[in-house]
Design an enzyme around this catalytic site. Sequence first.
Site, PDB file in Angstrom:
ATOM      1  N   LYS A 157      71.249 -63.653  85.867  1.00 18.54           N
ATOM      2  CA  LYS A 157      72.632 -63.189  85.949  1.00 18.54           C
ATOM      3  C   LYS A 157      72.709 -61.669  86.058  1.00 18.54           C
ATOM      4  O   LYS A 157      73.565 -61.124  86.759  1.00 18.54           O
ATOM      5  CB  LYS A 157      73.414 -63.659  84.725  1.00 18.54           C
ATOM      6  N   HIS A 205      17.245   8.726  57.843  1.00 17.64           N
ATOM      7  CA  HIS A 205      17.349   7.478  57.078  1.00 17.64           C
ATOM      8  C   HIS A 205      15.956   6.917  56.788  1.00 17.64           C
ATOM      9  O   HIS A 205      15.625   5.792  57.166  1.00 17.64           O
ATOM     10  CB  HIS A 205      18.213   6.460  57.830  1.00 17.64           C
ATOM     11  N   HIS A 262      15.581   9.462  51.845  1.00 14.27           N
ATOM     12  CA  HIS A 262      17.008   9.155  51.679  1.00 14.27           C
ATOM     13  C   HIS A 262      17.179   7.930  50.785  1.00 14.27           C
ATOM     14  O   HIS A 262      18.040   7.902  49.894  1.00 14.27           O
ATOM     15  CB  HIS A 262      17.653   8.903  53.040  1.00 14.27           C
ATOM     16  N   ASP A 304      18.951   1.106  52.733  1.00 12.79           N
ATOM     17  CA  ASP A 304      18.778   1.449  54.160  1.00 12.79           C
ATOM     18  C   ASP A 304      17.389   1.083  54.664  1.00 12.79           C
ATOM     19  O   ASP A 304      16.916   1.641  55.660  1.00 12.79           O
ATOM     20  CB  ASP A 304      19.015   2.952  54.381  1.00 12.79           C
TER      21      ASP A 304
END
EC number: 3.1.4.-
Length: 723
Positions: free
Chosen positions: A43, A427, A431, A468
């Site tokens: 439908k 260094h 040091h 260091d």
Amino acid sequence: MCLIPNRAMMMTGCDLSAITKPWEVQSKVGATLNPRFSDFVDKQTGYTTKNILAAPLMNGKDPLGVVMAINKVGGNEFSKADEDVIIALQHYTSYMYNVESRRSQVLQWTASKVFEELTDIERQFHKALYTVRTYLLCERYSVGLLDMTKEKEFYDEWPVKLGDVEPYKGPKTPDGREINFYKIIDYLLESKEEIKVIPTPPVDHWALVSGLPTYVAENGFICNMMNVAADDYFTFQKEAVDESGFVIKNVLSLPIVNKKEEIVGVATFFNRKDGKPFDEQDEQITEALTQFLGWSVLNCDTYDKLNRTEWRREIAAEMVIYQTKATPAEVQQILVRHHTSSCFKETADCDQREMYKLLRANIPEAKDVDLLLFSFSDLPVSELDLIKCGIRCFFELGVVEKFKVPAEVLTKWMYTVRKGYRDITYHNWRHGFNVGQTMFCLLQTGRLRKYYSDLDAFAMVAAAFCHDIDHRGTNNLYQTKSTSPLAKLHGSSILERHHLDYSKTLMAEESVNIFQSLQKRQFETVQHLHDVCIIATDLALYFKKRTMFQKIVDATEPMADEKEAIAYVSNNPIRKEIIMAMMMTGCDLSAITKPWEVQSKVALMVAAEFWEQGDLERTVLDQQPIPMMDRNKSDELPKMQCGFIDFVCSFVYKEFSRFHKEITPMFDGLNNNRVHWKELADIYQAKVDAIENERKRLEEEQAKKATGEDGGEGGKSKTCTIF
């Protein structure tokens, strides 16, 4: 076909609940007459439903969906032949569902297992293949692992080159390797499960004797032998291959290929369980499995590379320790034994109390070498005597006997730390020693020891000596610009993290580990304090911690009761670490506070090292160095020193002198040196100004002279015209 029954009901307007029984086919003729039919969709859409053929899609007893055919074309109803087509579709869908389910299970379980085992390819393959055995649906399978060696050792080639041995003429892999299965793993699943691992399998092994695995390894093909008995190309055994009575009927063999497209092995599957030959779906499933296994080899290779890198690192660390560790002869330079000493024998046989006594006798007293003074200078002291002075610092702290540091180990450690420093301009070991001595002096003379335990003081001075170690004479920025290995390894505080790693390497070597007698918790504390102290020497972090330190100073300065100040600091680990970090900065920069005759010499050493880096930036990096690193601007050193004092150093020592008046000599030394640097800067500036003024005067004279010459030329021009 509809896989969602509710959706199908909405589309056709019928109740499908009655057609979900396994393998039931329902054909509705005159659908509109059926009581279950709803015309709602017709439908809404204008479509007319005349007849329906519907069937469930099942996997065993589980419904997967519903297939529906609506409105037979060219007829009023669906025929028996239509129903047969739907039944075939049902079976095919169920079969393909099982195939995809097997494939996904194989890949899922393989993926879960290949990442569990990374140690070697054999264990990785075995775990994965054993786990997926129930999804492969075959009676047996065998995996042959190929030797990945591409080039023989030179001594293996000698017999061939001499003609004593025939060169290899057998099959080779596509990348040129001799085909050599160094191991076979057999999975026997036909009755009782059994796994056999055969190293160096013989050529007549039941899985290899046919020549099929060798053919696959040579060509890289997937071979599906559907009827072994009828095959003439390969020499399959027609009778039982072993005492179990197993007879080969059909075979599927595939190469296992890694990401480099190298064949690393061959997987061969024997006899599908249902007696049928292996089909295309079996090929796809096993191919997916072997591809995944091949790609997973990369995990093992990566793991192996990581292991080898770690092993090389350990070997390199061992070599470094061997080269830098103090030798017995070097130790004897400090631990000198006298005939009169009760310890005139091997160190191992000496009582530690005697060793301590002997060591003390061979190192200078602190007062004799000004170890307790902030003005201490290393310049007149030999490097060997600096080692002795370093040992004296630990005795003065009272930590040697307390923490049971063997005298010989302490001597070796101090000597090894000295050898760990490179012979560079600034260094270097001198040091490193100066920073350690300043830390010792801050604790003792500066009276900062009261905030810290003996273990803290022990760790802080040791870290200061190491802060260091193995410095390369260039800063962190240069490491980054030059993409050095250190920069690749450490993302931030590059050199500081390297110094820290080096110091911890010494802790790992028992013969030089001065913390070897500590309990586990104490040792962990020492390592953490090394982290704090050594990383704190990165000046990039200095500006982050200075405000926090200033707040501590502001809080303690008004405290009249010393106990209150001690409690305020020592009861808070974070405040202790902040002060400790600032102490390391003060120690690292302490050369700026030394007497002028010392500071002026040290400053030239610092500048010389900076200039050396500037030279490297020009030659290696092809970059213009900043003024501080540019030796062409060496005359500006006094001015730059004044700027460094004002911008960086002044805050440190001013706040420490507020914090503890005993540290005021460092601030006074700093200010005295600034006066000297300012004098030199003023002299230089006066020369620059004089040169500039002279340049301006000469330019003005030249300008006036040029103006006069222009006028004279005009007169001459007229004269020339008259002439």
